[in-house]
Design a protein around this motif. Structure first.
Motif: not given
Length: 253
Positions: A88-90, A141-145, A193-197, A199-212
């Motif tokens: 649950n992301v919030c 950790a990451s935010e919203f989780k 994550q796309a909704k909260h940020h 941004i697009s779902e593809e951007e969530v994958l490349t810019k958030i999930m795989l960024q590190k």
């Protein structure tokens, strides 16, 4: 493995749990598949030739019933793989309290109960393997989780404690900490994550999930299955209490 083992895999009707079930079955393990999704559970258990039990792991009696069913039908439990989870992301200030209770119950209390109830059989046999599927978010950790990350951090603590207590009994306990795997759970995370940020779902994958991550790709389900098989083998009999990152190098930085 040297002889036929019996395993319980929770969350076995889809995603990581199903991949682990397939891997163990390929290795000759008798798997009891547990999940709340009855339709998918029955379908996959028939395909794989596995036993199954529809189980709501947030209910203590269901956790006990799953262990009792396995022992009644197989005489023993050798391997326990705790997989079942939700997300649950919030933001913390908006996080529903009932969602917190649900996530902690399913992803921390249930693994404790399953470990407790399966322990006696493993102790009697002088051999046991407990694998807890934590997450990279059991290490960072990451935010919203907040609930998810709290549960996954707690699961690693449970893993270490069980490892210390289990060593003299021939029981090992380890955690596997995958980064993002393209499962239905992660697909929902991407959308949230796309909704909260904004941004697009593809951007969530490349810019958030795989960024590190050093390796910019999601984790293959077979990688997790093979890791579980190794940790359940006799070759891993001195490996216990670890939290194994399968993360593309996320925590290396």
């Amino acid at each position: 493995m040297s002889n036929v083992k019996t395993a319980i895999v929770t969350g076995a009707a889809s995603g990581i749990g199903l991949a682990i079930t397939e891997a163990l079955t390929e290795d000759g393990v008798k798997v009891v598949m547990a999940d709340i999704n009855e339709e998918a559970l029955i379908s996959h258990s028939r395909r794989l030739g596995c036993q199954y039990k529809v189980t709501n792991l947030t209910l203590r009696e269901d956790c006990k019933g799953l262990v009792d069913y396995t022992i009644k039908n197989n005489g023993r439990i050798d391997i326990l793989v705790n997989v079942a989870g939700i997300q649950n992301v919030c933001p913390i200030e908006e996080f529903p309290e009932d969602k917190w209770d649900l996530i902690i119950s399913l992803m921390l209390t249930a693994p404790f109960l399953m470990t407790k109830y399966a322990w006696t059989s493993m102790k009697e046999n002088g051999w046991g393997r407990i694998i807890n599927i934590s997450s990279i978010h059991g290490l960072v950790a990451s935010e919203f989780k907040s609930a998810y990350i709290s549960a996954k951090h707690g699961l690693i603590g449970l893993t270490k404690t069980a490892a210390l207590e289990g060593g003299p009994q021939g029981i090992t306990c380890n955690a596997i900490c995958p980064a993002y795997v393209r499962t239905p759970l992660v697909e929902k995370q991407i959308a949230d994550q796309a909704k909260h940020h904004g941004i697009s779902e593809e951007e969530v994958l490349t810019k958030i999930m795989l960024q590190k991550a050093a390796v910019k790709k999601t984790i293959d389900l077979k990688t997790i299955g093979e890791a579980v098989k190794f940790l359940c083998s006799d070759n891993a009999d001195t490996i216990t209490g670890i939290a194994l990152p399968l993360d593309g190098g996320w925590v290396a930085g």
